[in-house]
Design a protein around this motif. Structure first.
Motif, PDB file in Angstrom:
ATOM      1  N   ASN A  21      -8.540 -27.336  71.232  1.00 58.48           N
ATOM      2  CA  ASN A  21      -8.347 -27.222  72.204  1.00 58.48           C
ATOM      3  C   ASN A  21      -6.888 -27.727  73.070  1.00 58.48           C
ATOM      4  OD1 ASN A  21      -7.866 -30.412  72.546  1.00 58.48           O
ATOM      5  ND2 ASN A  21     -10.114 -30.817  72.988  1.00 58.48           N
ATOM      6  N   PRO A  22      -6.300 -27.621  74.029  1.00 57.75           N
ATOM      7  CA  PRO A  22      -4.786 -27.658  74.228  1.00 57.75           C
ATOM      8  C   PRO A  22      -4.472 -28.858  74.383  1.00 57.75           C
ATOM      9  CG  PRO A  22      -6.130 -26.234  76.506  1.00 57.75           C
ATOM     10  CD  PRO A  22      -7.216 -26.537  75.503  1.00 57.75           C
ATOM     11  N   ALA A  23      -5.082 -30.058  74.427  1.00 58.00           N
ATOM     12  CA  ALA A  23      -4.786 -31.429  73.859  1.00 58.00           C
ATOM     13  C   ALA A  23      -5.020 -31.503  72.446  1.00 58.00           C
ATOM     14  CB  ALA A  23      -5.860 -31.950  74.173  1.00 58.00           C
ATOM     15  N   GLN A  24      -5.362 -31.004  71.012  1.00 58.22           N
ATOM     16  CA  GLN A  24      -5.370 -31.198  69.661  1.00 58.22           C
ATOM     17  C   GLN A  24      -3.985 -30.550  69.448  1.00 58.22           C
ATOM     18  OE1 GLN A  24      -8.977 -29.697  69.359  1.00 58.22           O
ATOM     19  NE2 GLN A  24      -9.803 -31.355  68.407  1.00 58.22           N
ATOM     20  N   ILE A  25      -3.796 -29.555  70.493  1.00 61.57           N
ATOM     21  CA  ILE A  25      -2.159 -28.910  70.001  1.00 61.57           C
ATOM     22  C   ILE A  25      -1.256 -29.482  70.626  1.00 61.57           C
ATOM     23  CG2 ILE A  25      -1.126 -27.143  70.480  1.00 61.57           C
ATOM     24  CD1 ILE A  25      -4.152 -25.192  70.542  1.00 61.57           C
ATOM     25  N   HIS A  26      -0.892 -29.880  71.898  1.00 62.89           N
ATOM     26  CA  HIS A  26      -0.027 -30.624  72.243  1.00 62.89           C
ATOM     27  C   HIS A  26       0.389 -31.943  71.276  1.00 62.89           C
ATOM     28  CE1 HIS A  26       2.300 -32.840  75.108  1.00 62.89           C
ATOM     29  NE2 HIS A  26       2.132 -33.237  75.004  1.00 62.89           N
ATOM     30  N   PHE A  27      -1.140 -32.332  70.339  1.00 65.82           N
ATOM     31  CA  PHE A  27      -0.647 -33.569  69.472  1.00 65.82           C
ATOM     32  C   PHE A  27      -0.276 -33.310  68.591  1.00 65.82           C
ATOM     33  CE2 PHE A  27      -2.493 -37.184  66.937  1.00 65.82           C
ATOM     34  CZ  PHE A  27      -2.055 -38.588  67.284  1.00 65.82           C
ATOM     35  N   LEU A  28      -0.881 -31.803  68.098  1.00 65.15           N
ATOM     36  CA  LEU A  28      -0.070 -31.989  66.195  1.00 65.15           C
ATOM     37  C   LEU A  28       1.833 -31.307  66.733  1.00 65.15           C
ATOM     38  CD1 LEU A  28      -2.743 -29.493  65.478  1.00 65.15           C
ATOM     39  CD2 LEU A  28      -1.789 -31.352  64.722  1.00 65.15           C
ATOM     40  N   GLN A  29       1.130 -30.513  68.024  1.00 66.99           N
ATOM     41  CA  GLN A  29       3.476 -30.333  68.094  1.00 66.99           C
ATOM     42  C   GLN A  29       4.149 -31.452  68.138  1.00 66.99           C
ATOM     43  OE1 GLN A  29       2.338 -28.020  71.941  1.00 66.99           O
ATOM     44  NE2 GLN A  29       2.415 -26.107  70.258  1.00 66.99           N
ATOM     45  N   THR A  30       3.545 -32.872  69.400  1.00 68.32           N
ATOM     46  CA  THR A  30       4.265 -33.590  69.470  1.00 68.32           C
ATOM     47  C   THR A  30       4.304 -34.129  67.224  1.00 68.32           C
ATOM     48  OG1 THR A  30       2.901 -35.080  69.562  1.00 68.32           O
ATOM     49  CG2 THR A  30       3.519 -34.161  71.031  1.00 68.32           C
TER      50      THR A  30
ATOM     51  N   GLN B 138       5.337 -32.941  65.226  1.00 68.60           N
ATOM     52  CA  GLN B 138       7.071 -32.689  64.595  1.00 68.60           C
ATOM     53  C   GLN B 138       7.956 -33.740  64.649  1.00 68.60           C
ATOM     54  OE1 GLN B 138       8.818 -28.830  66.283  1.00 68.60           O
ATOM     55  NE2 GLN B 138       7.104 -29.288  68.183  1.00 68.60           N
ATOM     56  N   PHE B 139       7.507 -34.319  65.750  1.00 64.03           N
ATOM     57  CA  PHE B 139       8.754 -35.629  66.243  1.00 64.03           C
ATOM     58  C   PHE B 139       8.997 -36.872  64.998  1.00 64.03           C
ATOM     59  CE2 PHE B 139       8.183 -32.986  69.867  1.00 64.03           C
ATOM     60  CZ  PHE B 139       9.672 -32.411  69.698  1.00 64.03           C
ATOM     61  N   VAL B 140       7.625 -37.191  64.278  1.00 64.14           N
ATOM     62  CA  VAL B 140       7.409 -38.047  63.450  1.00 64.14           C
ATOM     63  C   VAL B 140       8.319 -37.980  62.207  1.00 64.14           C
ATOM     64  CG1 VAL B 140       6.290 -39.861  61.716  1.00 64.14           C
ATOM     65  CG2 VAL B 140       5.042 -38.599  64.155  1.00 64.14           C
ATOM     66  N   LYS B 141       9.520 -38.654  61.838  1.00 63.88           N
ATOM     67  CA  LYS B 141      10.374 -38.159  60.631  1.00 63.88           C
ATOM     68  C   LYS B 141      10.174 -39.748  59.980  1.00 63.88           C
ATOM     69  CE  LYS B 141      12.010 -34.736  62.727  1.00 63.88           C
ATOM     70  NZ  LYS B 141      11.928 -33.868  62.435  1.00 63.88           N
ATOM     71  N   THR B 142       9.433 -40.673  60.062  1.00 64.08           N
ATOM     72  CA  THR B 142       9.700 -41.875  58.997  1.00 64.08           C
ATOM     73  C   THR B 142       8.140 -42.319  59.018  1.00 64.08           C
ATOM     74  OG1 THR B 142      10.008 -43.403  60.862  1.00 64.08           O
ATOM     75  CG2 THR B 142      11.858 -42.114  59.686  1.00 64.08           C
ATOM     76  N   ASP B 143       7.861 -42.998  58.153  1.00 68.12           N
ATOM     77  CA  ASP B 143       6.500 -43.790  58.045  1.00 68.12           C
ATOM     78  C   ASP B 143       6.837 -45.095  59.648  1.00 68.12           C
ATOM     79  OD1 ASP B 143       5.667 -42.552  55.691  1.00 68.12           O
ATOM     80  OD2 ASP B 143       6.600 -44.060  54.449  1.00 68.12           O
ATOM     81  N   GLU B 144       7.314 -45.504  59.122  1.00 62.54           N
ATOM     82  CA  GLU B 144       7.453 -47.027  60.458  1.00 62.54           C
ATOM     83  C   GLU B 144       7.386 -45.579  62.001  1.00 62.54           C
ATOM     84  OE1 GLU B 144      10.318 -45.932  57.874  1.00 62.54           O
ATOM     85  OE2 GLU B 144       9.864 -48.138  56.894  1.00 62.54           O
ATOM     86  N   MET B 145       7.627 -44.727  62.001  1.00 66.25           N
ATOM     87  CA  MET B 145       6.715 -43.603  63.003  1.00 66.25           C
ATOM     88  C   MET B 145       5.665 -43.777  62.992  1.00 66.25           C
ATOM     89  SD  MET B 145      10.582 -41.609  63.624  1.00 66.25           S
ATOM     90  CE  MET B 145       9.485 -40.666  65.656  1.00 66.25           C
ATOM     91  N   MET B 146       5.359 -43.250  61.679  1.00 69.21           N
ATOM     92  CA  MET B 146       4.168 -42.903  62.033  1.00 69.21           C
ATOM     93  C   MET B 146       3.014 -44.227  62.042  1.00 69.21           C
ATOM     94  SD  MET B 146       2.025 -40.276  61.393  1.00 69.21           S
ATOM     95  CE  MET B 146       0.296 -40.253  61.717  1.00 69.21           C
TER      96      MET B 146
END
Length: 77
Positions: free
Chosen positions: A11-20, A22-30
């Protein structure tokens, strides 16, 4: 036959979440993102519990009575 979860389109919310993600670059951010999501779901769970408490006119005494009258042990024959 109903499609399995893996076969259902996102659904659109799931797609948006997955798109965001891409900005997670480190384990700390995750870890920080996981904490934010966990906090979000905890807040929603708390809201639902409070709603149930109010709708059922619960009191601490009633809750104690419910637990006191519950039997959790399995009887073995």
């Amino acid at each position: 036959m109903q499609p399995t979860l893996a076969q259902q389109p996102l659904n659109p919310a799931q797609i948006h979440f997955l798109q965001t993600l891409q900005f997670v670059k480190t384990d700390e951010m995750m870890q920080e993102l996981q904490q934010v999501v966990s906090d979000f779901y905890f807040k929603k769970m708390e809201e639902e519990a409070d709603k149930w408490w109010d709708e059922n006119n619960m009191t601490d005494r009633r809750l104690q009575e419910m637990f006191h009258n519950s039997h959790y042990r399995t009887t073995y024959k």
